[in-house]
Design a protein around this motif. Structure first.
Motif, mmCIF file in Angstrom:
data_model
loop_
_atom_site.group_PDB
_atom_site.id
_atom_site.type_symbol
_atom_site.label_atom_id
_atom_site.label_comp_id
_atom_site.label_asym_id
_atom_site.label_seq_id
_atom_site.Cartn_x
_atom_site.Cartn_y
_atom_site.Cartn_z
ATOM 1 N N PRO A 136 0.816 -1.224 0.000
ATOM 2 C CA PRO A 136 0.000 0.000 0.000
ATOM 3 C C PRO A 136 0.850 1.275 0.000
ATOM 4 O O PRO A 136 0.538 2.235 -0.695
ATOM 5 C CB PRO A 136 -0.830 -0.130 1.278
ATOM 6 N N GLU A 141 -9.491 -6.546 3.323
ATOM 7 C CA GLU A 141 -8.922 -5.406 4.048
ATOM 8 C C GLU A 141 -7.876 -4.690 3.189
ATOM 9 O O GLU A 141 -7.790 -3.449 3.197
ATOM 10 C CB GLU A 141 -8.279 -5.883 5.357
ATOM 11 N N HIS A 142 -7.104 -5.431 2.464
ATOM 12 C CA HIS A 142 -6.100 -4.828 1.584
ATOM 13 C C HIS A 142 -6.770 -3.975 0.520
ATOM 14 O O HIS A 142 -6.388 -2.814 0.281
ATOM 15 C CB HIS A 142 -5.261 -5.940 0.954
ATOM 16 N N ASN A 143 -7.792 -4.522 -0.118
ATOM 17 C CA ASN A 143 -8.490 -3.756 -1.169
ATOM 18 C C ASN A 143 -9.187 -2.540 -0.581
ATOM 19 O O ASN A 143 -9.231 -1.458 -1.177
ATOM 20 C CB ASN A 143 -9.491 -4.664 -1.894
ATOM 21 N N GLU A 144 -9.727 -2.710 0.607
ATOM 22 C CA GLU A 144 -10.427 -1.613 1.261
ATOM 23 C C GLU A 144 -9.454 -0.480 1.581
ATOM 24 O O GLU A 144 -9.792 0.707 1.475
ATOM 25 C CB GLU A 144 -11.089 -2.148 2.533
ATOM 26 N N LEU A 145 -8.252 -0.880 1.951
ATOM 27 C CA LEU A 145 -7.226 0.119 2.268
ATOM 28 C C LEU A 145 -6.895 0.969 1.047
ATOM 29 O O LEU A 145 -6.811 2.210 1.115
ATOM 30 C CB LEU A 145 -5.981 -0.607 2.770
ATOM 31 N N LEU A 146 -6.751 0.318 -0.094
ATOM 32 C CA LEU A 146 -6.457 1.043 -1.328
ATOM 33 C C LEU A 146 -7.624 1.985 -1.683
ATOM 34 O O LEU A 146 -7.419 3.146 -2.056
ATOM 35 C CB LEU A 146 -6.205 0.068 -2.477
ATOM 36 N N ARG A 182 -9.890 3.270 0.279
ATOM 37 C CA ARG A 182 -10.062 4.386 1.226
ATOM 38 C C ARG A 182 -9.046 5.490 0.942
ATOM 39 O O ARG A 182 -9.358 6.675 0.961
ATOM 40 C CB ARG A 182 -9.898 3.879 2.657
ATOM 41 N N PHE A 183 -7.822 5.079 0.637
ATOM 42 C CA PHE A 183 -6.807 6.087 0.334
ATOM 43 C C PHE A 183 -7.216 6.908 -0.877
ATOM 44 O O PHE A 183 -7.127 8.136 -0.894
ATOM 45 C CB PHE A 183 -5.454 5.401 0.090
#
Lengths: 552, 296
Positions: free
Chosen positions: B193, B256-261, B263-264
């Motif tokens: 990320p 969670e990884h995709n959600e992190l991207l 959200r950014f």
């Protein structure tokens, strides 16, 4: 359900092996993925050893196949109550070919058996046997009615006698236990030993008159080539007199025939003169007005070509030698010569030397003349129906020196002389050692013109020249029938069923003990093997149709 | 990587021509409200709408006819025919070939389609590949007739190695003189990320309007279907790890990884759309992207 081989359960040890193989396969599997980045926070913690085995339906298929194989190894048997084991015996002996009207006893027996098979319960299992020779027609009991009916339909009458008790014992040995019920389809009457509720006796035979050829012998030409004859013995197994015709034919061409009247239960002996050139396979057939069984009406005889027969004469007594040579000189078809040692070939030997006689390899005639050549007049009797006694009166007065001190010779006593109230065998014939032998316990010196002795000599010579080689028309074993005409007697059929066929137990008491039949065991191993094949097919289809996705 | 023939049908092309890249609204002659400077190259304008007059507005834009009628002051606003530089950036690292090569194929198809939308809107379109080695970028296409050349160039694209996104972005924007315009990033997002965020920041610094389309296979959304046991191997780094996690844990980690991207991107005002391979391409282009504001 019971297991015949419980040790097969040891194969369950393969299940942990399967589990271990799946774990090993899973742990060695490597999968390339796009990136481990999304799982970085997972990777930071120590990976717990996976306790749960990851499996899919491929594992369940393999497990099912293993369990099916284990079950098949234990040979499971399902016992279904209410079904029975039936021992069915079909009498295929020669007498079953007796015809009455349009059908034979065998046809009726087959029809009855097939009817019983079609009416049986679907769960009943039948072990089918034939009696002549005792043979199981099914390897093990089966409930397949169509198969059983087809097997019964295919059976044919054998040209031999059968034994029902032996057949029943064979069936019991195959079953390893007594059958719940026994079916017997035969032409024999039901004996008292078969008075049991578990024995169903289907008697299809009826008393009938029959005439049969019970013996055939060939007599080759002796002095004149035209002397070739067939000696046929026929017997009536009927209460009534029958008009009989006996004929000899070859390749459809009739060579000789004779018509005669055969009284009830009479046995007659007749000769058929054959043409000079007759040789090879001769068919002898009988036709009678009252004849139920055709199988015993035909015999084939092999008539070997006879050239000039060589006879070796080695008689020490000059007078006997002179008489013998004079007799032989009257036969142009015979070449006689004096010899000083036994012939090495198959020539007929005429001798008074016991040592010569023993060493000869072919047929031989031994004179055992008495020391004193004083003729004695005595009644000579025919003791046995033998070709040597052909044309002799049953009792005749014959004057000849007789050797009464000689011990009994081997073989059949054909003629005996009554001397001083005692019977002394004067002629005996034997072929138990594989060659024909004639023993004459009298002196033939000077008896050239004596009718009875001349007849005896030439009959003996003819018998020594002849061969007994007969066989049935279709090359199966018919000698038994000729020697033991049990199958030809359709008036009285002695039972071949014995009480010991029921294991020596009281059949009535046995039936009382069994109020209902025990269940029949149905082997299931084959069904489990079929299941394994289906599972393997399904696994193969899944592998090929769905590709490697099956694994994941 | 050759794209399968026959997917770019006349029907799809006509639908693409009806679409256009979405661009942030700006008022004629004013930069008020716009966060990014627009690269003006054209000269013609067309009337768009009226807006109330506020002190400071250009008095030449006042609509006097409307004032005569309504006795209130309104200024005219104009729609400018803007020609953009559209950079279509396709991730061509090793991760794009797993678990199926269709992922990279779909990314190329999206690049061609979005590139054509840009060409139809008379923008300048250039396609570049994030991959190891020398910079791989197409010439700049401008006309609709350049679709064939765009497609031919794209069909030759292939996957090669791995490279840090930030490093590549710095080199590329400098080499290509990227400034302003739009950048459409087609990637699977299987990067760290931080690296991802830095790469986008490099673009943002160049006043580029960024749109991110994450291309994923259904198996990547449900990682437990990829492997249930054994060892996982990172296709780019070669790192291995024994798989000993529950399927739910794996799925949660991926989500969670995709959600992190996502959200950014949202925080930075970057359009972020996820595309799954089981969604038809045409539907994604004509319905999903307009709905999400990437196209209009």
């Amino acid at each position: 359900m019971s297991f015949l081989s419980p040790l097969g359960l040891l194969a369950l040890a393969s299940v942990p092996v399967l589990l271990w193989l799946w774990r090993l396969s899973a742990s060695r599997r490597q999968t390339r993925i796009a990136s481990l980045v999304p799982f970085e926070h997972l990777l930071k913690r120590t990976a717990a050893r996976r306790k749960r085995l990851v499996i899919n339906w491929l594992f369940w298929l393999q497990l099912a196949a293993l369990l099916a194989a284990t079950t098949a190894l234990t040979q499971p048997q399902l016992k279904l109550a209410g079904s029975r084991t039936i021992l069915a015996i079909l009498d295929t002996s020669a007498s079953m070919g007796a015809r009455q009207g349009l059908t034979t006893a065998f046809d009726r027996a087959k029809a009855e058996l097939i009817r019983r098979i079609q009416r049986k319960s679907p769960m009943d299992q039948v072990l089918l046997l034939a009696s002549a020779p005792p043979t199981p027609l099914t390897a093990q009991p089966t409930s397949d009615g169509i198969l059983l009916a087809r097997l019964v339909e295919e059976q044919k009458v054998a040209l031999m006698g059968g034994h029902l008790a032996t057949t029943e014992r064979l069936g019991r040995a195959i079953l390893s236990r007594p059958a719940d019920e026994i079916w017997v389809a035969t032409d024999e009457s039901r004996p008292s030993s078969a008075e049991s509720a578990s024995v169903r006796w289907f008697a299809v035979g009826q008393p009938a008159g029959n005439a049969a050829i019970v013996g055939v012998d060939t007599l080759g030409p002796l002095c004149d080539p035209s002397d070739a004859r067939l000696m046929v013995t026929i017997q009536s197994f009927s209460e009534k007199t029958a008009q009989v015709r006996v004929a000899a034919s070859q390749a459809g061409r009739q060579l000789a025939q004779q018509h005669l009247s055969l009284a009830g239960k009479e046995r007659q002996f007749l000769t058929l003169a054959l043409p000079e050139e007759a040789q090879g396979l001769i068919e002898v057939s009988l036709s009678a007005s009252a004849d139920a069984l055709e199988a015993d009406n035909h015999v084939a005889v092999s008539l070997e070509p006879k050239g000039a027969k060589t006879i070796a004469v080695s008689v020490a007594s000059p007078s006997m030698a002179q008489t013998v040579l004079r007799w032989l000189s009257a036969c142009p078809a015979v070449t006689a010569s004096s010899v000083e040692k036994p012939p090495a070939d198959n020539s007929i030997l005429i001798t008074d030397d016991p040592d010569f006689f023993q060493r000869a390899s072919g047929p031989a005639l031994l004179f055992k003349a008495p020391a004193r050549a004083k003729p004695v007049a005595a009644y000579w009797m025919v003791l046995a129906e033998h070709p040597i006694a052909s044309y002799l009166s049953l009792v005749d007065v014959v004057a000849a020196p007789i050797n009464v001190s000689e011990q009994a010779s081997p073989g059949i006593a054909v003629l005996a002389a009554i001397l001083g109230g005692r019977k002394a065998v004067v002629v005996s014939a034997d072929e138990s050692e594989g060659r024909r032998q004639v023993f004459m316990n009298f002196d033939v010196s000077g008896q050239e013109t004596a009718t009875a002795i001349t007849l005896i000599f030439f009959n003996s010579l003819r018998w020594l020249m002849g061969e007994s080689n007969t066989r049935a028309m279709d090359s199966s074993v018919a000698d038994k029938n000729l020697l033991d005409p049990l199958e030809s007697n359709l008036l009285y059929r002695p039972s071949t069923w014995a009480a010991s066929a029921m294991s020596g137990q009281n059949p009535v008491a046995q039936n009382k003990k069994k109020s209902r039949p025990e269940g029949v065991s149905h082997p299931l191993a084959s069904w489990f093997i079929i299941l394994i094949m289906l599972l393997l097919l399904l696994e193969w289809w899944l592998y090929t149709a769905k590709g490697n996705k099956v694994v994941s | 990587m050759p794209t399968p023939n026959g997917w770019l049908t006349p029907t799809l092309i006509s639908k693409l021509e009806a679409l256009q890249l979405s661009i942030k609204w700006v008022r004629a002659g004013s930069k008020v409200g716009g966060r990014f400077a627009v690269n003006r190259r054209g000269s013609s304008v067309e009337f768009a709408d009226h807006a109330p007059y506020y002190a400071g507005d250009d008095i030449r834009a006042i609509d006097w006819n409307l004032y005569a009628r309504l006795d209130r002051l309104f200024v005219k606003t104009y729609r400018e025919e803007i020609e953009l530089s559209v950079e279509v950036i396709v991730d061509a690292t090793l991760s794009m070939s797993l678990p199926r090569t269709e992922k990279f194929t779909r990314a190329l198809q999206l690049a061609i389609c979005l590139g054509y939308v840009g060409l139809a809107g008379r923008h300048h379109v250039r396609v570049s590949l994030i991959r190891e080695g020398d910079l791989t970028a197409s010439p700049s296409f401008h006309r609709r007739s350049d679709l064939l050349r765009l497609r031919q160039w794209t069909e030759k694209a292939s996957i090669n190695g791995k490279i840090a996104c930030t490093e590549w972005m710095r080199k590329t924007v400098a080499a290509l003189h990227v400034h302003g315009g739009q950048a459409i990033l087609l990637t699977d997002g299987m990067v760290r990320p931080a690296d991802f965020f830095q790469a986008l920041h490099v673009l943002a610094q160049r006043n580029v309007e960024i749109k991110v389309i994450q291309v994923l296979t259904p198996q990547e959304l449900h990682p437990s279907t990829l492997a249930t046991a054994g060892t996982l191997i990172d296709a780019e780094t070669g790192q291995t790890h024994e798989l000993a996690y529950a399927p739910a844990e794996l799925e949660r980690a991926m989500a969670e990884h995709n959600e992190l991207l996502a959200r950014f991107c949202k925080r930075q005002g970057i359009l972020f759309v996820q595309h799954h391979l089981d969604e038809p391409l045409e539907r994604f282009l004509t319905k999903t992207l307009p709905m999400r504001g990437v196209l209009e």
